[in-house]
Design a protein around this motif. Structure first.
Motif, PDB file in Angstrom:
ATOM      1  N   GLU A 107      -7.164   8.171  14.426  1.00 41.43           N
ATOM      2  CA  GLU A 107      -5.889   8.531  13.355  1.00 41.43           C
ATOM      3  C   GLU A 107      -5.209   7.737  12.800  1.00 41.43           C
ATOM      4  OE1 GLU A 107      -5.289  12.900  14.517  1.00 41.43           O
ATOM      5  OE2 GLU A 107      -7.447  13.116  12.945  1.00 41.43           O
ATOM      6  N   VAL A 108      -4.915   7.905  11.473  1.00 37.58           N
ATOM      7  CA  VAL A 108      -3.966   6.759  11.476  1.00 37.58           C
ATOM      8  C   VAL A 108      -2.583   8.097  10.748  1.00 37.58           C
ATOM      9  CG1 VAL A 108      -2.867   4.702  10.134  1.00 37.58           C
ATOM     10  CG2 VAL A 108      -5.057   4.781  11.204  1.00 37.58           C
ATOM     11  N   THR A 109      -1.518   7.920  10.867  1.00 33.38           N
ATOM     12  CA  THR A 109      -0.605   8.735   9.833  1.00 33.38           C
ATOM     13  C   THR A 109       0.143   7.963   8.963  1.00 33.38           C
ATOM     14  OG1 THR A 109      -0.329  10.202  11.496  1.00 33.38           O
ATOM     15  CG2 THR A 109       0.951  10.468   9.502  1.00 33.38           C
ATOM     16  N   LEU A 110      -0.003   7.822   7.533  1.00 31.39           N
ATOM     17  CA  LEU A 110       1.030   7.250   6.635  1.00 31.39           C
ATOM     18  C   LEU A 110       1.407   7.480   5.423  1.00 31.39           C
ATOM     19  CD1 LEU A 110      -1.869   4.152   5.828  1.00 31.39           C
ATOM     20  CD2 LEU A 110      -0.416   3.421   7.328  1.00 31.39           C
ATOM     21  N   HIS A 111       2.816   6.957   5.071  1.00 33.96           N
ATOM     22  CA  HIS A 111       3.721   7.783   4.221  1.00 33.96           C
ATOM     23  C   HIS A 111       3.431   7.078   3.392  1.00 33.96           C
ATOM     24  CE1 HIS A 111       6.072   9.760   6.583  1.00 33.96           C
ATOM     25  NE2 HIS A 111       5.702   8.562   7.889  1.00 33.96           N
ATOM     26  N   LYS A 112       3.115   7.255   1.844  1.00 33.58           N
ATOM     27  CA  LYS A 112       3.428   6.759   0.404  1.00 33.58           C
ATOM     28  C   LYS A 112       4.521   6.128   0.260  1.00 33.58           C
ATOM     29  CE  LYS A 112      -0.410   9.914  -1.309  1.00 33.58           C
ATOM     30  NZ  LYS A 112      -0.659  11.129  -2.555  1.00 33.58           N
ATOM     31  N   GLU A 113       3.919   4.754  -1.206  1.00 33.05           N
ATOM     32  CA  GLU A 113       4.910   4.143  -1.405  1.00 33.05           C
ATOM     33  C   GLU A 113       4.733   3.954  -3.244  1.00 33.05           C
ATOM     34  OE1 GLU A 113       6.559   0.632   0.205  1.00 33.05           O
ATOM     35  OE2 GLU A 113       6.985   1.815   1.579  1.00 33.05           O
ATOM     36  N   GLY A 114       5.239   5.057  -3.997  1.00 31.74           N
ATOM     37  CA  GLY A 114       4.698   4.949  -5.304  1.00 31.74           C
ATOM     38  C   GLY A 114       3.059   5.424  -5.778  1.00 31.74           C
ATOM     39  N   ASN A 115       3.006   7.224  -4.328  1.00 33.22           N
ATOM     40  CA  ASN A 115       1.470   7.306  -5.088  1.00 33.22           C
ATOM     41  C   ASN A 115       0.898   6.704  -4.285  1.00 33.22           C
ATOM     42  OD1 ASN A 115       0.909  10.203  -5.032  1.00 33.22           O
ATOM     43  ND2 ASN A 115      -0.180   9.440  -7.265  1.00 33.22           N
ATOM     44  N   THR A 116       0.767   5.135  -3.631  1.00 34.64           N
ATOM     45  CA  THR A 116      -0.534   4.862  -2.720  1.00 34.64           C
ATOM     46  C   THR A 116      -0.082   4.876  -1.487  1.00 34.64           C
ATOM     47  OG1 THR A 116       0.190   2.784  -2.786  1.00 34.64           O
ATOM     48  CG2 THR A 116      -1.252   3.831  -5.370  1.00 34.64           C
ATOM     49  N   PHE A 117      -0.882   4.189  -0.290  1.00 29.49           N
ATOM     50  CA  PHE A 117      -0.820   4.162   0.940  1.00 29.49           C
ATOM     51  C   PHE A 117      -0.973   2.576   1.512  1.00 29.49           C
ATOM     52  CE2 PHE A 117      -2.495   8.492   1.601  1.00 29.49           C
ATOM     53  CZ  PHE A 117      -1.456   8.872   1.427  1.00 29.49           C
ATOM     54  N   GLY A 118      -1.272   1.548   0.583  1.00 27.68           N
ATOM     55  CA  GLY A 118      -1.210   0.207   0.037  1.00 27.68           C
ATOM     56  C   GLY A 118      -3.021  -0.259   0.795  1.00 27.68           C
ATOM     57  N   PHE A 119      -3.533   0.324   0.067  1.00 25.76           N
ATOM     58  CA  PHE A 119      -5.013  -0.060   0.480  1.00 25.76           C
ATOM     59  C   PHE A 119      -6.194   0.182  -1.068  1.00 25.76           C
ATOM     60  CE2 PHE A 119      -5.067   3.584   3.269  1.00 25.76           C
ATOM     61  CZ  PHE A 119      -5.964   4.344   2.484  1.00 25.76           C
ATOM     62  N   VAL A 120      -7.217  -0.600  -1.304  1.00 27.27           N
ATOM     63  CA  VAL A 120      -8.474  -0.486  -2.076  1.00 27.27           C
ATOM     64  C   VAL A 120      -9.515   0.114  -1.393  1.00 27.27           C
ATOM     65  CG1 VAL A 120      -9.414  -1.767  -4.132  1.00 27.27           C
ATOM     66  CG2 VAL A 120      -7.351  -2.575  -3.101  1.00 27.27           C
ATOM     67  N   ILE A 121      -9.960   1.160  -1.828  1.00 23.17           N
ATOM     68  CA  ILE A 121     -11.327   1.388  -1.381  1.00 23.17           C
ATOM     69  C   ILE A 121     -12.621   1.284  -2.271  1.00 23.17           C
ATOM     70  CG2 ILE A 121     -10.344   3.196   0.272  1.00 23.17           C
ATOM     71  CD1 ILE A 121     -10.834   5.822  -2.338  1.00 23.17           C
ATOM     72  N   ARG A 122     -13.505   1.303  -1.989  1.00 20.35           N
ATOM     73  CA  ARG A 122     -14.623   1.334  -2.764  1.00 20.35           C
ATOM     74  C   ARG A 122     -15.936   2.030  -2.693  1.00 20.35           C
ATOM     75  NH1 ARG A 122     -11.858  -0.507  -6.378  1.00 20.35           N
ATOM     76  NH2 ARG A 122     -11.666  -2.773  -7.551  1.00 20.35           N
ATOM     77  N   GLY A 123     -17.355   2.058  -2.649  1.00 16.52           N
ATOM     78  CA  GLY A 123     -17.912   2.791  -2.177  1.00 16.52           C
ATOM     79  C   GLY A 123     -18.288   3.950  -2.993  1.00 16.52           C
ATOM     80  N   GLY A 124     -18.083   5.067  -2.344  1.00 12.13           N
ATOM     81  CA  GLY A 124     -18.998   6.702  -2.275  1.00 12.13           C
ATOM     82  C   GLY A 124     -19.916   6.790  -2.530  1.00 12.13           C
TER      83      GLY A 124
END
Length: 616
Positions: A107-124
């Protein structure tokens, strides 16, 4: 086509600004239009929706199939404030549990910056089963929230966001869930751990080589234990999803015999931790696996591991005194890597430092773990603290009035480069930028919730940010206090929270400790000083023209900003005469001309200085 996914990317830009996007290809070039570069800090990079290698099919509904390269560039330049890109990307490969890999979650807790968490997702999920994938993190943006927190790596799978499961969601649905969650979110992430059967069956010491990205922490905390009436260095904790955890070769209780060839036999815990913190990007650890409790008389069966079409093949080889195990950790994700670490064993000559008797009977008198950042540019730690929590932030705030920096300014020590240095402290006030904030990232101990035993370090400074423009902060500086609250009494999480709280008020006061070179300064004579220079960053010197100055007389350095590049050289002093800048003589220059020359210097500035016996 069957292994490509697609997504719609929407970007907003102000008139006259660029997207920070480089595109290659076109009908007159080889290949379809694709993203060849994302400028760090640019709109496209910060959106966390695009990745290098993505194909751009259309811009605002205009199909690019028959466009020349220059027409695509022109279209992107002249497009309005709202830019909608239809993007096609290579689908990430599927990790298979059991093929030399096991899956774990964290589990990782992150705080947004500019409405993103700083990673790109692909797939789904996809209607076509061949195109269905888990939601895979393919890129972690340098300097973004996920990168600063440090747990998530490219290739990890995102399983849930604040308890909302992503299994069966499409790429668009997963993106929507990430956008709509709060400023702080808890992410459940799945990651690969290499299976190292050879470690479990080893009957002697192993040489483990871990290739990691520059500046990345290995993720282990060390402690000491007694073994055969002798103190040994052991692995006390391994951070979940850290490089050490993922490589599968290191375990709690392993003896550390040497780090990068340096024997740990006579090292203190602080020295061992420092060696590990300063280890190169290819860390070589001689370990005695924790399960070994018998004489290491016979070398282990020699094992070789090779990649072969996502299979691991094991060959039995001749006996050897030790085995070399290599683990490569990829920082950037690429489908060709298939997320499979490159592993190999090879014969190495017997190591003299291997003890004849090896045992792991640990006494209960083990010292507590001592964690230190992997980026400490300073000297060895000044003191050892227990890592048990020492009370709440409120108690620390009460103590802040009595706070005096416990870091000696008088003592000189030898820095990592062999340079004799002394430490100094100064205060810096930063005003946040609406886009990048203060522009600094901190790095603390391996475990973010443990009380810091040494001040957190500046591990990254954003280009053209308030932190860079102030001209005082450098990577490796120690943050002694934030808004008057000492960091050494708080956890790494709390230090980061203080920074985040300050960004709400747009102002922060940092007390920093930094190294100043102990230079041998001649009392008189002429010499050259070279200073590194960045665009828009001052060197930290003020030059004056004495009222009695005649044509041919030099200009004088009348002030040196504490903590600046000029100050840290330890060479420049008030009253020094400035004769030339980058070989341009100043004897007939006005002060204004000299300032202009200084401001337009690039990369490395060479100052010609004269010292007189009486620098009045």
């Amino acid at each position: 086509e069957e292994f490509k996914g697609s997504t719609i990317v929407e970007l907003m830009k102000k008139e006259g600004t660029t997207l920070g996007l480089t595109v290659s290809g076109g009908i007159d070039k080889d290949g379809k239009p694709r993203v060849s570069n994302l400028r760090q800090g640019g709109i496209a990079a910060r959106s966390d929706q695009l990745d290098v290698g993505d194909y751009i099919k259309s811009v605002n509904g205009i199909n690019l199939t028959k466009f020349r390269h220059d027409e695509i560039i022109s279209l992107l330049k002249n497009v309005g404030e709202r830019v909608v890109l239809e993007v096609e990307y290579e689908l990430p490969p599927v990790s298979v549990q059991g093929s030399g890999l096991i899956f774990r979650t964290v589990e990782v807790t992150l705080h947004k910056e500019g409405n993103t968490f700083g990673f790109v997702i692909r797939g789904g999920a996809h209607d076509d089963r061949n195109k269905s994938r888990p939601v895979v993190i393919t890129c972690v943006r340098p300097g973004g929230p996920a990168d600063r927190e440090g747990t998530i790596k490219p290739g990890d799978r995102l399983l849930s966001v604040d308890g909302i499961r992503l299994l069966g969601t499409t790429h668009a649905e997963a993106m929507s869930i990430l956008k709509q969650c709060g400023q702080e979110a808890t992410l459940l992430v799945e990651y690969d751990v290499s299976v190292m059967d050879s470690v479990a069956t080893a009957s002697g010491p192993l040489l483990v080589e871990v290739a990691k990205t520059p500046g990345a922490a290995l993720g282990v905390a060390l402690s000491t234990s007694m073994c055969c009436n002798k103190q040994v260095i052991v692995i006390d904790k391994i951070k979940s999803a850290s490089i050490a955890d993922r490589c599968g070769a290191l375990h709690v209780g392993d003896h550390i015999l040497s780090i990068d060839g340096t024997s740990m036999e006579y090292c203190t815990l602080a020295e061992a931790t420092q060696f590990l913190a300063n280890a190169a990007d290819n860390v070589k650890l001689e370990i005695l696996p924790h399960h070994q409790t018998r004489l290491a008389l016979k070398g282990p069966e020699h094992v070789k591991v090779q990649r072969s079409n996502r299979q691991l093949t094991w060959d039995s080889c001749a006996n050897s005194h030790s085995s070399l195990l290599t683990y490569h950790h990829y920082n950037t994700y690429h489908p060709d890597h298939c997320r499979m670490p490159a592993l190999k064993f090879q014969e190495t000559p017997p190591q003299k430092s291997f003890p004849a008797l090896v045992s792991s009977s640990f006494s209960p008198t083990s010292m507590s773990a001592y964690s230190l950042s992997s980026l400490n540019m300073g000297t060895l730690p000044r003191s050892l603290h227990s890592t048990s929590p020492r009370g709440t932030m409120m108690r620390r705030r009460m103590k802040k009035k009595d706070f005096k920096s416990s870091l000696s300014l008088a003592s000189s020590t030898v820095g990592l480069a062999g340079q004799v240095v002394h430490t100094e402290t100064t205060e810096v006030v930063l005003t946040a930028d609406p886009v990048v904030g203060f522009g600094i990232q901190l790095q603390g101990s391996v475990f973010a919730t443990e009380t810091l035993s040494s001040p957190p370090l500046i591990s990254y400074i954003e280009s053209d940010s308030p932190a860079e423009r102030c001209g005082v902060l450098q990577i490796g500086d120690r943050i002694v206090a934030i808004n008057g609250i000492p960091t050494e009494d708080s956890t790494f999480d709390e230090a980061n929270q203080l920074l985040r709280d300050s960004s709400i008020t747009n102002k922060v006061t940092l007390e920093i400790e930094f190294d100043v070179a102990e230079s041998v300064i001649p009392s008189s004579g002429t010499f050259h000083v070279k200073l590194p220079k960045k665009h828009n960053v001052e060197l930290g010197i003020t030059i004056s023209s004495p009222s009695s100055r005649k044509p041919g007389d030099p200009l004088v350095i009348s002030d040196i900003k504490k903590g600046s590049v000029a100050h840290r050289t330890g060479t420049l002093e008030l009253g020094d005469k400035l004769l030339a800048i980058d070989n341009i003589r100043l004897d007939n220059c006005s002060m204004e001309d000299a300032v202009q020359i200084l401001q337009h210097c690039e990369d490395l500035v060479k100052l010609k200085i004269r010292k007189d016996e009486d620098n009045s």
